[in-house]
Write a protein that holds these residues in place. Structure first.
Motif, PDB file in Angstrom:
ATOM      1  N   ILE A   6      38.659 -27.554  52.438  1.00  0.00           N
ATOM      2  CA  ILE A   6      38.738 -26.567  51.358  1.00  0.00           C
ATOM      3  C   ILE A   6      39.919 -25.629  51.560  1.00  0.00           C
ATOM      4  CG2 ILE A   6      37.541 -24.603  50.317  1.00  0.00           C
ATOM      5  CD1 ILE A   6      34.905 -26.135  50.900  1.00  0.00           C
ATOM      6  N   ILE A   7      40.081 -25.128  52.768  1.00  0.00           N
ATOM      7  CA  ILE A   7      41.187 -24.198  53.051  1.00  0.00           C
ATOM      8  C   ILE A   7      42.526 -24.896  52.886  1.00  0.00           C
ATOM      9  CG2 ILE A   7      42.259 -22.761  54.842  1.00  0.00           C
ATOM     10  CD1 ILE A   7      39.710 -21.583  53.663  1.00  0.00           C
ATOM     11  N   GLY A   8      42.644 -26.124  53.382  1.00  0.00           N
ATOM     12  CA  GLY A   8      43.910 -26.856  53.268  1.00  0.00           C
ATOM     13  C   GLY A   8      44.297 -27.133  51.834  1.00  0.00           C
ATOM     14  N   ILE A   9      43.326 -27.512  51.021  1.00  0.00           N
ATOM     15  CA  ILE A   9      43.618 -27.825  49.617  1.00  0.00           C
ATOM     16  C   ILE A   9      43.923 -26.555  48.828  1.00  0.00           C
ATOM     17  CG2 ILE A   9      42.621 -28.699  47.472  1.00  0.00           C
ATOM     18  CD1 ILE A   9      41.132 -30.781  49.231  1.00  0.00           C
ATOM     19  N   LEU A  10      43.083 -25.540  48.992  1.00  0.00           N
ATOM     20  CA  LEU A  10      43.248 -24.333  48.176  1.00  0.00           C
ATOM     21  C   LEU A  10      44.380 -23.426  48.650  1.00  0.00           C
ATOM     22  CD1 LEU A  10      39.542 -23.291  47.510  1.00  0.00           C
ATOM     23  CD2 LEU A  10      41.096 -24.546  46.012  1.00  0.00           C
ATOM     24  N   PHE A  11      44.525 -23.263  49.951  1.00  0.00           N
ATOM     25  CA  PHE A  11      45.455 -22.256  50.459  1.00  0.00           C
ATOM     26  C   PHE A  11      46.668 -22.808  51.195  1.00  0.00           C
ATOM     27  CE2 PHE A  11      41.302 -20.165  50.191  1.00  0.00           C
ATOM     28  CZ  PHE A  11      41.618 -19.120  49.347  1.00  0.00           C
ATOM     29  N   GLY A  12      46.633 -24.047  51.648  1.00  0.00           N
ATOM     30  CA  GLY A  12      47.798 -24.649  52.282  1.00  0.00           C
ATOM     31  C   GLY A  12      47.738 -24.676  53.793  1.00  0.00           C
ATOM     32  N   VAL A  13      48.815 -25.185  54.343  1.00  0.00           N
ATOM     33  CA  VAL A  13      48.901 -25.444  55.781  1.00  0.00           C
ATOM     34  C   VAL A  13      48.927 -24.156  56.596  1.00  0.00           C
ATOM     35  CG1 VAL A  13      50.301 -26.543  57.568  1.00  0.00           C
ATOM     36  CG2 VAL A  13      50.081 -27.617  55.343  1.00  0.00           C
ATOM     37  N   GLU A  14      49.631 -23.144  56.137  1.00  0.00           N
ATOM     38  CA  GLU A  14      49.753 -21.910  56.917  1.00  0.00           C
ATOM     39  C   GLU A  14      48.402 -21.215  57.065  1.00  0.00           C
ATOM     40  OE1 GLU A  14      51.651 -22.636  54.296  1.00  0.00           O
ATOM     41  OE2 GLU A  14      53.634 -22.971  55.181  1.00  0.00           O
ATOM     42  N   THR A  15      47.653 -21.153  55.980  1.00  0.00           N
ATOM     43  CA  THR A  15      46.341 -20.524  56.045  1.00  0.00           C
ATOM     44  C   THR A  15      45.392 -21.348  56.891  1.00  0.00           C
ATOM     45  OG1 THR A  15      46.719 -19.659  53.825  1.00  0.00           O
ATOM     46  CG2 THR A  15      44.462 -19.599  54.651  1.00  0.00           C
ATOM     47  N   LEU A  16      45.478 -22.650  56.789  1.00  0.00           N
ATOM     48  CA  LEU A  16      44.638 -23.527  57.608  1.00  0.00           C
ATOM     49  C   LEU A  16      44.936 -23.327  59.085  1.00  0.00           C
ATOM     50  CD1 LEU A  16      42.537 -25.741  57.873  1.00  0.00           C
ATOM     51  CD2 LEU A  16      44.368 -27.413  57.532  1.00  0.00           C
ATOM     52  N   SER A  17      46.185 -23.110  59.429  1.00  0.00           N
ATOM     53  CA  SER A  17      46.549 -22.841  60.829  1.00  0.00           C
ATOM     54  C   SER A  17      45.868 -21.567  61.324  1.00  0.00           C
ATOM     55  CB  SER A  17      48.056 -22.704  60.979  1.00  0.00           C
ATOM     56  OG  SER A  17      48.695 -23.874  60.572  1.00  0.00           O
ATOM     57  N   GLY A  18      45.846 -20.548  60.497  1.00  0.00           N
ATOM     58  CA  GLY A  18      45.175 -19.307  60.863  1.00  0.00           C
ATOM     59  C   GLY A  18      43.674 -19.475  61.007  1.00  0.00           C
ATOM     60  N   VAL A  19      43.077 -20.267  60.123  1.00  0.00           N
ATOM     61  CA  VAL A  19      41.630 -20.522  60.209  1.00  0.00           C
ATOM     62  C   VAL A  19      41.309 -21.278  61.498  1.00  0.00           C
ATOM     63  CG1 VAL A  19      39.735 -21.835  59.170  1.00  0.00           C
ATOM     64  CG2 VAL A  19      41.190 -20.408  57.750  1.00  0.00           C
ATOM     65  N   LEU A  20      42.120 -22.254  61.846  1.00  0.00           N
ATOM     66  CA  LEU A  20      41.888 -23.002  63.083  1.00  0.00           C
ATOM     67  C   LEU A  20      42.050 -22.122  64.313  1.00  0.00           C
ATOM     68  CD1 LEU A  20      43.613 -26.406  62.305  1.00  0.00           C
ATOM     69  CD2 LEU A  20      41.173 -25.908  62.402  1.00  0.00           C
ATOM     70  N   ALA A  21      43.038 -21.249  64.300  1.00  0.00           N
ATOM     71  CA  ALA A  21      43.217 -20.331  65.430  1.00  0.00           C
ATOM     72  C   ALA A  21      42.026 -19.373  65.548  1.00  0.00           C
ATOM     73  CB  ALA A  21      44.513 -19.545  65.265  1.00  0.00           C
ATOM     74  N   GLY A  22      41.558 -18.859  64.413  1.00  0.00           N
ATOM     75  CA  GLY A  22      40.391 -17.981  64.430  1.00  0.00           C
ATOM     76  C   GLY A  22      39.134 -18.696  64.877  1.00  0.00           C
ATOM     77  N   ALA A  23      38.969 -19.948  64.451  1.00  0.00           N
ATOM     78  CA  ALA A  23      37.801 -20.732  64.875  1.00  0.00           C
ATOM     79  C   ALA A  23      37.844 -21.001  66.373  1.00  0.00           C
ATOM     80  CB  ALA A  23      37.737 -22.040  64.107  1.00  0.00           C
ATOM     81  N   LEU A  24      39.027 -21.242  66.896  1.00  0.00           N
ATOM     82  CA  LEU A  24      39.164 -21.483  68.327  1.00  0.00           C
ATOM     83  C   LEU A  24      38.797 -20.245  69.133  1.00  0.00           C
ATOM     84  CD1 LEU A  24      40.185 -23.257  70.695  1.00  0.00           C
ATOM     85  CD2 LEU A  24      42.421 -22.242  70.299  1.00  0.00           C
ATOM     86  N   VAL A  25      39.354 -19.118  68.768  1.00  0.00           N
ATOM     87  CA  VAL A  25      39.114 -17.886  69.518  1.00  0.00           C
ATOM     88  C   VAL A  25      37.650 -17.459  69.420  1.00  0.00           C
ATOM     89  CG1 VAL A  25      39.669 -15.424  69.613  1.00  0.00           C
ATOM     90  CG2 VAL A  25      41.489 -17.094  69.358  1.00  0.00           C
ATOM     91  N   SER A  26      37.107 -17.429  68.214  1.00  0.00           N
ATOM     92  CA  SER A  26      35.719 -16.994  68.057  1.00  0.00           C
ATOM     93  C   SER A  26      34.742 -18.024  68.608  1.00  0.00           C
ATOM     94  CB  SER A  26      35.412 -16.693  66.594  1.00  0.00           C
ATOM     95  OG  SER A  26      35.562 -17.850  65.807  1.00  0.00           O
ATOM     96  N   GLY A  27      35.037 -19.311  68.457  1.00  0.00           N
ATOM     97  CA  GLY A  27      34.150 -20.347  68.982  1.00  0.00           C
ATOM     98  C   GLY A  27      34.058 -20.333  70.496  1.00  0.00           C
TER      99      GLY A  27
END
Length: 117
Positions: A6-27
């Motif tokens: 959903i993030i990749g389609i709606l917001f693009g690669v840059e936003t997806l990179s931020g979501v993955l970084a946030g998921a890594l840190v919080s996870g």
């Protein structure tokens, strides 16, 4: 599982990179906390049952309220220690691999919301 798509389609690669970084840190934080908390609750029951110290003997044998509370903590803590913490590691890896598989699609067609602005 749907978040990277959903993030990749709606917001693009840059936003997806931020979501993955946030998921890594919080996870990682949650996984470490879950493993340590579960281990502490598990060890509390063992401490009371062993009765190795004066303090443990004052908590009473099996059937007393401190032991009953420790059994409840063990019931919650054992799955938390054994499953919840390690399963977050798998979720983080799965999100990253899924993002890499769909990366060419996101690069070519992603960011629908930003294209409308």
């Amino acid at each position: 599982m749907l978040t990277p798509l959903i993030i990749g389609i709606l917001f693009g690669v840059e936003t997806l990179s931020g979501v993955l970084a946030g998921a890594l840190v919080s996870g990682v934080q949650i996984a470490i906390s879950a493993s340590n908390t579960g281990g502490a609750w598990d060890n509390a029951k063992k401490y009371i049952e062993a009765g190795a110290s004066e303090h443990a003997r004052t908590l009473g044998p099996k059937g007393y309220d401190p032991h009953k509370a420790a059994v409840i903590g063990y019931t919650i803590g054992d799955p938390l220690k054994d499953m919840s913490g390690p399963s977050l590691n798998i979720l983080i890896k799965l999100m990253a691999v899924e993002s890499l598989v769909f990366a060419p699609f996101f690069a070519a067609h992603g960011g629908i919301i930003f294209k409308w602005l």
